[in-house]
Design an enzyme around this catalytic site. Structure first.
Site, short mmCIF file in Angstrom:
data_model
loop_
_atom_site.label_atom_id
_atom_site.label_comp_id
_atom_site.label_asym_id
_atom_site.label_seq_id
_atom_site.Cartn_x
_atom_site.Cartn_y
_atom_site.Cartn_z
N LYS A 140 -3.98 -12.11 -22.78
CA LYS A 140 -4.22 -11.19 -23.91
C LYS A 140 -5.69 -10.77 -23.98
O LYS A 140 -6.00 -9.60 -24.20
CB LYS A 140 -3.81 -11.85 -25.23
CG LYS A 140 -2.32 -12.06 -25.41
CD LYS A 140 -1.98 -12.43 -26.84
CE LYS A 140 -2.73 -13.63 -27.35
NZ LYS A 140 -2.48 -14.87 -26.61
N THR A 142 -7.91 -10.71 -21.55
CA THR A 142 -8.20 -9.84 -20.42
C THR A 142 -7.63 -8.44 -20.65
O THR A 142 -8.29 -7.43 -20.34
CB THR A 142 -7.60 -10.45 -19.12
OG1 THR A 142 -8.08 -11.78 -18.98
CG2 THR A 142 -8.00 -9.64 -17.90
N ARG A 199 -12.47 -13.00 -30.71
CA ARG A 199 -12.96 -14.24 -31.32
C ARG A 199 -14.01 -14.91 -30.44
O ARG A 199 -14.02 -14.73 -29.22
CB ARG A 199 -11.80 -15.21 -31.54
CG ARG A 199 -10.85 -14.80 -32.63
CD ARG A 199 -9.71 -15.80 -32.77
NE ARG A 199 -8.84 -15.80 -31.60
CZ ARG A 199 -7.90 -16.71 -31.36
NH1 ARG A 199 -7.72 -17.70 -32.21
NH2 ARG A 199 -7.15 -16.63 -30.28
N TRP A 206 -7.18 -6.94 -14.33
CA TRP A 206 -7.88 -8.14 -13.84
C TRP A 206 -8.52 -7.84 -12.49
O TRP A 206 -9.67 -8.21 -12.24
CB TRP A 206 -6.90 -9.31 -13.72
CG TRP A 206 -7.54 -10.56 -13.19
CD1 TRP A 206 -8.26 -11.48 -13.89
CD2 TRP A 206 -7.51 -11.03 -11.83
NE1 TRP A 206 -8.70 -12.49 -13.06
CE2 TRP A 206 -8.25 -12.23 -11.78
CE3 TRP A 206 -6.94 -10.55 -10.65
CZ2 TRP A 206 -8.42 -12.97 -10.61
CZ3 TRP A 206 -7.11 -11.26 -9.49
CH2 TRP A 206 -7.85 -12.46 -9.47
#
Length: 914
Positions: A365, A367, A389, A767
């Protein structure tokens, strides 16, 4: 025929009227905006910024820099001479004024642009500019005219020469060394004087029909005046007015125009400021990735990319320099006054990234969040901001590693992101443990002192007088005691005031540490002889599990945070009353400890997109989302066509549900799109594949094509799509692809996702490819954001506690019903009695299954959800039921991550991290 008088008073009044209309026009679109001007003077009475005659050069420079950094000020003039007892380099002071605020036009940059003819890109000194305005009022064309300027000062003569020249006059500058000055003046069609010699230019010198602009301000003796003095110009007015066609009087000519042009330059500066800071108008540069194959480690990729200086990124996205607090070159805190400045601006599009029920490995999530923002910004050229976060040190040094994203979609520098950042988590640790210390200290003192002794210490005699502190006044009001004089309290009122009478068994507040330390899960405190046998069993939690972290994430302002911190319930009295931090008297100190932590942290992606990193509440016992404040600031900065992408922790049944029902409820923000991240390996696990364990090789079922296993597992994705649709928000499924996935598998997921009701489904390679690998996802999100949106909450906040829990269990998890165990039922009764029943629900359950049993994959049915306990985070603003058996905070494994971490003492680089 006598010369026509060119009245500076009349023309300046016209200019001021025009400027007033322009300012009113600016305030139509920016209601609270007004041009700001500072006049800095030394040694004389000043209306604005006055410095004493003892001011040093460095002190003056410091004040100039303060004005340069103040976004509310658009003009700065330095009043000359600088009458200080110290030697001051006037040129250095003048050139320290920011060129864009140099409304006097005296800096070398503005003077150089004027000399070069860049009249549209500089500030023209006020007196020459006023002279030009007066000349234009005559209606005489300057082109080809012969102009003479007497005086070569930097304030009048030199810039006047340049201004006339670039308005196509043939210009001669005369000065004290000029031979036969009268002859040169006699050739002038236009004469401008600024030499400072009273009535030096005689009327007989002038060419018939000349335009005469007199900038001189001189004092001569006049016995006919009460003052004995009279102001005259450089031109002998009485003789000149009979030869000139136009002439300015002194006073009342150039003087008022100088003031008017100062106003005009200030308004012009304010206009430029508004144009440069137009909401959503970014002038951002993106970093081009140098993709390597095979993809290197995350830390290698992070170090291969040089981040932009963070102050440059802040400026690119429309932040003012005085709103940015630098923490080195790659991170900064953003002041909350930014929200006030941008309050009237429209928000951008709001996107939340969530996921299917994950494997223990996670499905990417973070990434995907970063990859999507890189795609929206660097590739679709839309303003895009990520809000994520801050990671905890516990997992970082324990079993998980970092949380900056991965591959070519990550936040950089990752070492700074994953370590201390700006110290927010340490501030929470300090604040949390201050509360814990206050609880035990208060119980100790109440147990060892009489009411009178407690009162005398809580309200000490100072200067012969006792006085309640503000927080003590709040406690008295809570008790219904409407007295402010300590001497007026009765013995009964004193007893109520001084005794919190905490029931030790009811204490819910624990100490915290940002480390996975298994031996602090259960401890005995108070064993020192000084504690007189007052021991009790307690525990340490990890810092990010503190309610203060949840408060930080859900607060909307400094005042709101202070109020939430004061409302935090830490225990219950023996009479059943909630005991808060305000009762303990510690709430003000908590606000002080948290005053910097409340400011969001600015970082960047590998491709140069802005990222807010702020707050890090767990997604099991808290709501698992980054801060409301970061989202709100970002939504204003991106503008109405921009995107803010934030991530909700764990699967959609936990993080997304809490994002909607808790975070959006408190923020008032309405999301436009849900991005649901799925992977082939996780869906195969839900289809019946073997257990996936971190640190061990994947079984062959996950690395070989198996469409039947995959299709069976897509039931979990279908359920999570349905869960998102319960809130009325369109869903885009992002299939985070791995090198072992086949095209047939990826296409199958996309097909089944659309059949389940997703607006679109695309596979992504961010990615390995950075933003380019999420470009299709970005386009799908952009289209979905334009769909009609019927966002709604899952439940009415005023429903009874049990009903709200049941709605979540049945609609989100698929449970048949819920079962409240005795302790949970007791808490329902207690919290209802204490007035907390209207708080939203924050379910604390395993993230590895839709049910309470981590072993039940796919979409479990036919189960009853057991609620073993309910706890209250009153300050944060939710109740959290404990579902089933909650896993403990993990301890350090046999071989924790820190075995591989080391510091190169020569280069200062961190090695082996992540």
């Amino acid at each position: 025929m006598p010369a026509q008088i060119i009245s500076g008073k009349t023309i300046s009044a016209q200019v001021r009227g025009r400027l007033k209309e322009e300012v009113e026009g600016m305030r139509m679109t920016h209601p609270n905006f007004k041009p700001g001007l500072v006049v800095l003077q030394i040694g004389i009475s000043a209306v604005h910024m006055k410095l004493p005659r003892t001011a040093t050069e460095n002190e003056v420079m410091h004040r100039v820099m303060e004005v340069n950094e103040d976004s509310k000020i658009h003009g700065l003039i330095v009043q000359l001479p600088l009458d200080s007892i110290h030697t001051i380099n006037t040129e250095r002071i003048i050139n320290s004024v920011a060129p864009e605020k140099d409304v006097d036009g005296l800096t070398s940059i503005n003077a150089g642009k004027l000399a070069r003819g860049d009249l549209g890109d500089c500030f023209i000194p006020c007196t020459p500019n006023g002279c030009m305005e007066l000349i234009k009022q005559t209606g005489v064309s300057l082109a080809g005219k012969r102009a003479v300027v007497i005086g070569r000062s930097k304030i009048v003569g030199a810039p006047m020469h340049d201004l006339l020249l670039w308005n196509h006059a043939t210009v001669l500058t005369c000065h004290s060394k000029t031979a036969d000055l009268a002859s040169e003046v006699g050739k002038a069609d236009i004469l401008v004087t600024g030499i400072g010699k009273p009535e030096m230019v005689r009327g007989e010198w002038l060419k018939d029909g000349a335009i005469v602009i007199d900038c001189g301000i001189n004092t001569i003796t006049d016995n006919n005046r009460p003052s004995g003095k009279r102001i005259v110009g450089d031109v002998h007015y009485d003789s000149a007015k009979d030869k000139a066609a136009f002439i300015t009087p002194v006073p009342g000519g150039v003087g008022p125009m100088t003031v008017a042009m100062l106003m005009q330059n200030t308004v012009l500066s304010a206009k430029h400021f508004l144009q440069a800071q137009e909401p959503g108008k970014w002038n951002i540069s993106y970093t081009k990735l140098n993709l390597q194959r095979p993809v290197p480690s995350d830390v290698t990729i992070s170090r291969s990319c040089a981040p932009k200086p963070i102050e440059c990124l802040a400026k690119e996205v429309g932040l003012f320099s005085d709103e940015v607090e630098l923490y080195g070159r790659t991170k900064a805190k953003i002041q909350l006054k930014t929200i006030d400045r941008l309050q009237a601006q429209p928000d951008g599009k709001y996107v939340v990234v969530t996921g299917i029920t994950p494997t223990p490995l996670g499905e990417g999530k973070s990434t995907t969040t970063i990859g999507l923002v890189q795609a929206l910004g660097a590739h679709l050229k839309l303003n895009a901001f990520a809000c994520v976060r801050q990671p905890s040190q516990g997992p970082t040094f324990g079993i998980k590693g970092g949380a900056a994203g991965g591959g070519y979609s990550q936040v950089i520098p990752m070492e700074e992101f994953n370590l201390h950042l700006t110290g927010d988590i340490h501030a929470i640790t300090a604040a949390n443990n201050l509360v814990a210390a206050a609880i035990d200290a208060r119980m100790f003192h109440e147990a060892t002192q009489s009411d009178k002794a407690l009162f005398n210490r809580l309200v000490p005699l100072i200067g012969g007088q006792r006085k309640f502190s503000p927080v003590q006044i709040c406690r008295l009001e809570k008790l219904g005691i409407k007295k402010v004089d300590p001497s007026e309290l009765t013995e009964e009122e004193i007893a109520c005031f001084v005794r919190l009478d905490i029931d030790p068994e009811s204490i819910t507040w624990q100490r915290v540490l940002d480390t996975n330390d298994r031996f602090l899960r259960k401890i005995t405190i108070g064993q020192s002889p000084t504690e007189k046998g007052f021991t009790r069993t307690a525990q340490f939690d990890i810092t990010v599990a503190s309610e203060i972290m949840a408060v930080l994430a859900l607060t909307t302002s400094l005042a709101d945070m202070k109020e939430r911190l004061a409302k935090m319930v830490v225990a219950t009295s023996r009479s059943g009353q909630p005991v808060t931090t305000e009762d303990l008297g510690v709430c003000g100190a908590l606000a002080v400890l948290m005053r910097d932590a409340i400011k969001p942290n600015l970082m960047q992606t590998l491709e140069g997109n802005p990222v807010f990193v702020h707050a890090g509440p767990f997604a099991n016992i808290a709501h698992g989302n980054s801060s409301i404040l970061a989202d709100k600031i970002a939504l204003k900065l991106v503008g109405p066509q921009g995107f803010v992408v934030t991530e909700a922790g764990f699967g959609a049944d936990i993080g997304m549900e809490k994002f909607f029902n808790i975070k959006c409820r408190y923020s008032g923000l309405k999301p436009h799109v849900v991005v649901l991240v799925a992977t082939v390996r996780a869906l195969k696990m839900h289809g019946g594949g073997p257990t996936v364990t971190a640190g061990t090789p994947l079984p062959k079922e996950y690395i070989e094509e198996n469409l039947a296993l995959l299709e069976a597992g897509c039931s979990n994705m279908r359920k999570q799509v349905e869960n998102a649709q319960l809130f009325g928000v369109p869903v885009v499924v992002a299939v985070n692809s791995f090198k072992t996935d086949t095209k047939a598998e990826l296409d199958l997921i996309c097909k089944l996702a659309k059949e389940a009701g997703a607006f679109d489904a695309v596979h992504c390679s961010h990615w390995a490819d950075g933003g380019a690998g999420a470009a299709d996802l970005a386009r799908a999100v952009q289209k979905a954001a334009d769909l009609p949106n019927s966002f709604r909450f899952l439940y009415d906040i005023e429903l009874p506690i049990v009903d709200k829990i049941r709605i979540i269990a049945q609609k989100i998890y698929g449970a048949d019903d819920i079962e409240l165990l005795p302790e949970a039922q007791h808490k329902v009764d207690l919290y209802s009695k204490q007035g907390f029943a209207s708080l939203p629900i924050c379910m604390a359950k395993t993230h590895l299954s839709l049910s309470h049993d981590a072993e039940k994959k796919g979409v479990p049915t036919g189960f009853v959800l057991p609620i073993r306990d309910i706890r209250a985070s009153v300050g944060a603003g939710f109740l959290y039921p404990l579902v089933g058996t909650m896993p403990t905070i993990p301890g350090l494994p046999t071989r924790p991550c820190f075995y591989d971490i080391d510091l190169d003492t020569e280069s200062g680089e961190v090695h082996g991290l992540f």
